[in-house]
Scaffold this motif. Structure first.
Motif, PDB file in Angstrom:
ATOM      1  N   THR A 145     -70.152 -67.870 -42.318  1.00 53.47           N
ATOM      2  CA  THR A 145     -69.334 -69.024 -42.674  1.00 53.47           C
ATOM      3  C   THR A 145     -68.868 -69.709 -41.398  1.00 53.47           C
ATOM      4  OG1 THR A 145     -67.283 -67.772 -42.628  1.00 53.47           O
ATOM      5  CG2 THR A 145     -68.494 -67.821 -44.739  1.00 53.47           C
ATOM      6  N   THR A 146     -68.224 -70.858 -41.570  1.00 54.23           N
ATOM      7  CA  THR A 146     -67.644 -71.549 -40.419  1.00 54.23           C
ATOM      8  C   THR A 146     -66.611 -70.656 -39.734  1.00 54.23           C
ATOM      9  OG1 THR A 146     -67.980 -73.658 -41.547  1.00 54.23           O
ATOM     10  CG2 THR A 146     -66.464 -73.671 -39.690  1.00 54.23           C
ATOM     11  N   THR A 147     -65.870 -69.914 -40.518  1.00 55.03           N
ATOM     12  CA  THR A 147     -64.889 -68.974 -39.961  1.00 55.03           C
ATOM     13  C   THR A 147     -65.579 -67.919 -39.101  1.00 55.03           C
ATOM     14  OG1 THR A 147     -63.418 -69.323 -41.835  1.00 55.03           O
ATOM     15  CG2 THR A 147     -63.048 -67.333 -40.526  1.00 55.03           C
ATOM     16  N   ASP A 148     -66.689 -67.390 -39.597  1.00 52.92           N
ATOM     17  CA  ASP A 148     -67.446 -66.398 -38.818  1.00 52.92           C
ATOM     18  C   ASP A 148     -67.890 -66.997 -37.485  1.00 52.92           C
ATOM     19  OD1 ASP A 148     -67.300 -64.460 -40.883  1.00 52.92           O
ATOM     20  OD2 ASP A 148     -69.087 -65.316 -41.856  1.00 52.92           O
TER      21      ASP A 148
ATOM     22  N   GLY B 222     -66.535 -69.483 -35.969  1.00 55.33           N
ATOM     23  CA  GLY B 222     -65.320 -69.666 -35.176  1.00 55.33           C
ATOM     24  C   GLY B 222     -64.908 -68.404 -34.438  1.00 55.33           C
ATOM     25  N   ASN B 223     -65.100 -67.262 -35.084  1.00 53.95           N
ATOM     26  CA  ASN B 223     -64.779 -65.990 -34.430  1.00 53.95           C
ATOM     27  C   ASN B 223     -65.651 -65.759 -33.195  1.00 53.95           C
ATOM     28  OD1 ASN B 223     -62.805 -65.399 -36.311  1.00 53.95           O
ATOM     29  ND2 ASN B 223     -64.207 -64.269 -37.638  1.00 53.95           N
TER      30      ASN B 223
ATOM     31  N   SER C 120     -62.571 -70.559 -32.192  1.00 55.37           N
ATOM     32  CA  SER C 120     -61.701 -70.959 -33.303  1.00 55.37           C
ATOM     33  C   SER C 120     -62.517 -71.603 -34.411  1.00 55.37           C
ATOM     34  CB  SER C 120     -60.622 -71.936 -32.836  1.00 55.37           C
ATOM     35  OG  SER C 120     -61.167 -73.224 -32.616  1.00 55.37           O
ATOM     36  N   ARG C 121     -61.977 -71.513 -35.630  1.00 51.69           N
ATOM     37  CA  ARG C 121     -62.638 -72.123 -36.782  1.00 51.69           C
ATOM     38  C   ARG C 121     -62.683 -73.638 -36.625  1.00 51.69           C
ATOM     39  NH1 ARG C 121     -61.966 -74.624 -41.458  1.00 51.69           N
ATOM     40  NH2 ARG C 121     -63.206 -73.995 -43.252  1.00 51.69           N
ATOM     41  N   GLY C 122     -61.612 -74.212 -36.069  1.00 47.83           N
ATOM     42  CA  GLY C 122     -61.553 -75.661 -35.862  1.00 47.83           C
ATOM     43  C   GLY C 122     -62.645 -76.147 -34.935  1.00 47.83           C
ATOM     44  N   ARG C 123     -62.848 -75.410 -33.859  1.00 49.55           N
ATOM     45  CA  ARG C 123     -63.913 -75.770 -32.907  1.00 49.55           C
ATOM     46  C   ARG C 123     -65.276 -75.648 -33.573  1.00 49.55           C
ATOM     47  NH1 ARG C 123     -65.227 -72.690 -27.412  1.00 49.55           N
ATOM     48  NH2 ARG C 123     -66.670 -74.192 -26.530  1.00 49.55           N
ATOM     49  N   ALA C 124     -65.479 -74.583 -34.353  1.00 55.36           N
ATOM     50  CA  ALA C 124     -66.742 -74.404 -35.075  1.00 55.36           C
ATOM     51  C   ALA C 124     -66.972 -75.569 -36.026  1.00 55.36           C
ATOM     52  CB  ALA C 124     -66.738 -73.080 -35.828  1.00 55.36           C
ATOM     53  N   SER C 125     -65.921 -75.976 -36.721  1.00 60.07           N
ATOM     54  CA  SER C 125     -66.020 -77.092 -37.662  1.00 60.07           C
ATOM     55  C   SER C 125     -66.383 -78.380 -36.936  1.00 60.07           C
ATOM     56  CB  SER C 125     -64.697 -77.250 -38.415  1.00 60.07           C
ATOM     57  OG  SER C 125     -64.798 -78.285 -39.349  1.00 60.07           O
TER      58      SER C 125
END
Length: 108
Positions: A73-76, A78-79, A83-88
């Motif tokens: 996921t985007t959260t994964d 981001g880890n 960060s999730r925001g940067r991944a997004s």
């Protein structure tokens, strides 16, 4: 050996049929059949590169594809990158290209 440049789809398809027939015979290196197979394969490869080019994928689409394959996921993501925001931002192409943004997704 009657070999000519491949100028049309018809020429290409005829060469592919001949290549298939030669492959079935599994010619030994150094024989005229092997040489013909080599030349026809080279001509077919050139025709394919000119007429059926394979373009490099969009980097973000490649990341999304790999994430889907790995069930991430985007959260994964981001880890992995901070960060999730940067991944997004990256996945939505809002983050500008920066050499410092290189990261590796561990497949283990």
């Amino acid at each position: 050996m009657d070999i000519k440049p491949l100028k049309s789809r018809k020429d290409y398809e005829a060469a592919i049929r001949e290549i298939d027939a030669l492959l079935e015979k599994d010619p030994m290196p150094g024989t005229s059949k092997y040489d013909k197979l080599d030349v026809l394969s080279t001509l077919a490869e050139k025709y394919e590169k000119e007429n059926f080019p394979i373009h490099d994928p969009d980097p973000i689409e490649a990341i999304k594809f790999r994430m889907e394959e790995m069930d991430l996921t985007t959260t994964d993501l981001g880890n992995y990158i901070g960060s999730r925001g940067r991944a997004s931002e990256i996945l939505n192409k809002k983050k500008t290209d920066n050499q410092n943004d290189t990261f590796i997704v561990d497949e283990s």
